[in-house]
Design an enzyme around this catalytic site. Structure first.
Site, PDB file in Angstrom:
ATOM      1  N   HIS A 133      -8.593 -20.215  10.633  1.00  0.00           N
ATOM      2  CA  HIS A 133      -9.327 -20.875   9.365  1.00  0.00           C
ATOM      3  C   HIS A 133     -10.401 -19.667   8.829  1.00  0.00           C
ATOM      4  O   HIS A 133     -10.668 -19.598   8.216  1.00  0.00           O
ATOM      5  CB  HIS A 133     -10.831 -20.656  11.303  1.00  0.00           C
ATOM      6  CG  HIS A 133     -12.405 -21.290  10.013  1.00  0.00           C
ATOM      7  ND1 HIS A 133     -12.180 -22.341   9.519  1.00  0.00           N
ATOM      8  CD2 HIS A 133     -13.263 -20.178   9.720  1.00  0.00           C
ATOM      9  CE1 HIS A 133     -13.844 -21.802   9.149  1.00  0.00           C
ATOM     10  NE2 HIS A 133     -14.249 -20.571   9.650  1.00  0.00           N
ATOM     11  N   ASP A 136       1.161  -1.285   0.235  1.00  0.00           N
ATOM     12  CA  ASP A 136      -0.866   0.164   0.181  1.00  0.00           C
ATOM     13  C   ASP A 136       0.511   1.381   0.269  1.00  0.00           C
ATOM     14  O   ASP A 136       2.324   1.430   0.351  1.00  0.00           O
ATOM     15  CB  ASP A 136      -0.847   0.112   1.339  1.00  0.00           C
ATOM     16  CG  ASP A 136      -2.328   0.488   1.693  1.00  0.00           C
ATOM     17  OD1 ASP A 136      -2.413   0.912   0.467  1.00  0.00           O
ATOM     18  OD2 ASP A 136      -3.173   0.879   2.227  1.00  0.00           O
ATOM     19  N   CYS A 167     -14.027 -28.365   6.449  1.00  0.00           N
ATOM     20  CA  CYS A 167     -13.186 -27.424   5.775  1.00  0.00           C
ATOM     21  C   CYS A 167     -12.310 -27.679   6.272  1.00  0.00           C
ATOM     22  O   CYS A 167     -11.790 -28.808   7.032  1.00  0.00           O
ATOM     23  CB  CYS A 167     -13.334 -25.397   6.793  1.00  0.00           C
ATOM     24  SG  CYS A 167     -12.416 -24.921   7.340  1.00  0.00           S
ATOM     25  N   ASP A 186      -8.967  -6.573  -0.680  1.00  0.00           N
ATOM     26  CA  ASP A 186      -7.728  -6.869   0.412  1.00  0.00           C
ATOM     27  C   ASP A 186      -8.520  -6.055   1.893  1.00  0.00           C
ATOM     28  O   ASP A 186      -9.436  -5.420   1.603  1.00  0.00           O
ATOM     29  CB  ASP A 186      -6.655  -6.168   0.293  1.00  0.00           C
ATOM     30  CG  ASP A 186      -7.163  -4.220   1.065  1.00  0.00           C
ATOM     31  OD1 ASP A 186      -7.659  -3.938  -0.023  1.00  0.00           O
ATOM     32  OD2 ASP A 186      -6.531  -4.304   1.922  1.00  0.00           O
ATOM     33  N   CYS A 237      -9.772 -26.167  11.766  1.00  0.00           N
ATOM     34  CA  CYS A 237     -11.074 -27.373  11.862  1.00  0.00           C
ATOM     35  C   CYS A 237     -10.489 -28.507  11.149  1.00  0.00           C
ATOM     36  O   CYS A 237     -11.103 -29.728  11.688  1.00  0.00           O
ATOM     37  CB  CYS A 237     -12.304 -26.919  10.426  1.00  0.00           C
ATOM     38  SG  CYS A 237     -12.215 -25.812  10.543  1.00  0.00           S
ATOM     39  N   CYS A 296      -8.666 -25.984   6.743  1.00  0.00           N
ATOM     40  CA  CYS A 296      -7.792 -24.819   6.962  1.00  0.00           C
ATOM     41  C   CYS A 296      -7.435 -25.669   8.520  1.00  0.00           C
ATOM     42  O   CYS A 296      -8.127 -27.012   9.279  1.00  0.00           O
ATOM     43  CB  CYS A 296      -8.830 -23.921   7.699  1.00  0.00           C
ATOM     44  SG  CYS A 296      -9.652 -23.442   9.662  1.00  0.00           S
TER      45      CYS A 296
HETATM   46 ZN   LIG Z   1     -11.740 -24.136   8.782  1.00  0.00          ZN
END
Ligand SMILES: [Zn+2]
Length: 377
Positions: free
Chosen positions: A340, A89, A309, A271, A314, A311
């Site tokens: 997550h 940025d 999920c 973003d 999870c 991730c």
């Molecule tokens: Zn997750």
């Protein structure tokens, strides 16, 4: 170089080729303001959760540790150990939102550091020099982010100055990219469209900056207090005047629903701090809406945040355990929620890309938005 692979209505599916690899768009950039994702998330974690682009901030890194320090250490990529694209940025937004006693002049902005109050000057050339020292993949132009609401006269003057600053940014970047000791000599420049909620100013500005043939174009100065309906109206009006064959980046936006709506209007870079900020407060995103893990109903809940999920949170831990960590103020709780949430955003972008390619974007968007409302029923 941007390659448009598919279009579904106005929704764009593209590939953006950079010196640090190819970015598949639409993409959500993961925000690491000071070269770190808040919530104890490392760049090794980013590899695991499907991050394509990391976003860092010129203003913050200029103050600490200092862009000269980062340059001596080989640039941001080497410093934070991340070999994929980084967007920096320009610092413009922070200068206008964080600092006090600022004075805007034709040459740039005089202001006081929000850390120790010392006087600093930043103009287009300084912002480009700092970003060149950081050696990011994509540098953003230094612009004025006008206050909301602003009068028409203020906006016209501000946008005209932003255009003059953009021309100076382009010239300075070309000079820096040709210097022998520049780390990334292929650094790219995105211009920023401004104009608040005055669509005619936005359109004129979009046409003007498109003539400069930059690597990409951002829409700035939205999500600063106007309604979502107004933001979508501005996108409807402005995006058609930005080049189709260049990336379109909507800065600082937003919720999953905002992203779904904006993709439909032709935006392909995003973003936002929401996924990491909300994660740090135990608020997690699911396909059935947002959950607050502090809620007592999760005390004995041994299911993951979201079934299926992929991730790191999870795959291993339950809502009950993460809730316990959050309540005990263990850093791990915060970290798992941030991982997550970023995975959720990154994964949603993957689904978006596939839906556009298969020509079923509006159907996908409708189903996704309906799902988000489920927990509110
Ligand atoms: Zn997750």
């Amino acid at each position: 170089m941007y390659k448009l692979i598919a279009q579904d209505g106005r929704a764009k599916r593209g590939e953006f080729h950079t010196v640090h690899g190819v970015i598949q768009t639409p993409v959500f950039m993961n925000v690491g303001t000071i070269a770190a994702i808040k919530g104890a998330v490392s760049t090794t974690d980013l590899q695991e959760i499907g991050t394509q682009v990391e976003l860092s901030n010129t203003y913050h890194l200029h103050l600490r540790p200092g862009d000269e320090v980062v340059k001596k250490l080989g640039g941001l990529h080497k410093f934070m150990v991340w070999d994929k694209p980084i967007l920096t940025d320009s610092g413009g937004f922070q200068v206008f939102s964080l600092t006090s006693l600022r004075k805007i002049k034709e040459e740039g902005v005089y202001f006081n550091s929000h850390i120790d109050g010392r006087k600093i000057f930043m103009g287009p050339e300084q912002s480009m020099q700092i970003q060149s020292n950081l050696a990011s993949t994509i540098a953003m132009a230094f612009d004025e982010c006008p206050p909301h609401p602003a009068t028409r006269q203020y906006m016209e003057d501000s946008v005209a100055r932003t255009t003059r600053w953009l021309e100076r940014c382009k010239k300075e970047m070309a000079r820096l990219n040709s210097l022998p000791d520049t780390i990334n000599k292929n650094q790219m420049l995105f211009g920023i469209n401004q104009g608040g909620t005055f669509e005619d100013i936005r359109i004129e500005h979009a046409k003007r900056i498109s003539e400069l043939d930059l690597d990409g174009y951002a829409i700035g100065g939205l999500a600063v207090g106007e309604s979502h309906a107004e933001m979508y109206r501005i996108l409807d009006e402005t995006v058609p005047y930005l080049p189709l064959e260049k990336p379109t980046y909507l800065m600082g936006v937003g919720t999953p629903a905002n992203i779904l709506e904006s993709v439909e209007r032709g935006v392909d870079f995003f973003d936002c701090v929401y996924p990491s900020r909300n994660g740090r407060h135990g608020h997690v995103y699911t396909n059935k809406g947002k959950l607050n893990l502090f809620n007592a109903k999760y005390e004995l809940d041994d299911t993951p945040i979201e079934e299926g999920c992929g991730c790191p949170a999870c795959k291993t831990y339950s809502r009950a355990y993460i809730r316990h960590l959050l309540k005990a103020k263990e850093m791990l709780g915060m970290r798992l929620c941030v991982l997550h949430n970023l995975y959720f955003y990154n994964h949603m972008m993957e689904e978006i890309r596939q839906a556009i390619e298969e020509g079923r974007y509006s159907e996908y968007k409708r189903q996704k938005l309906d799902g988000f409302k489920e927990n509110d029923k």
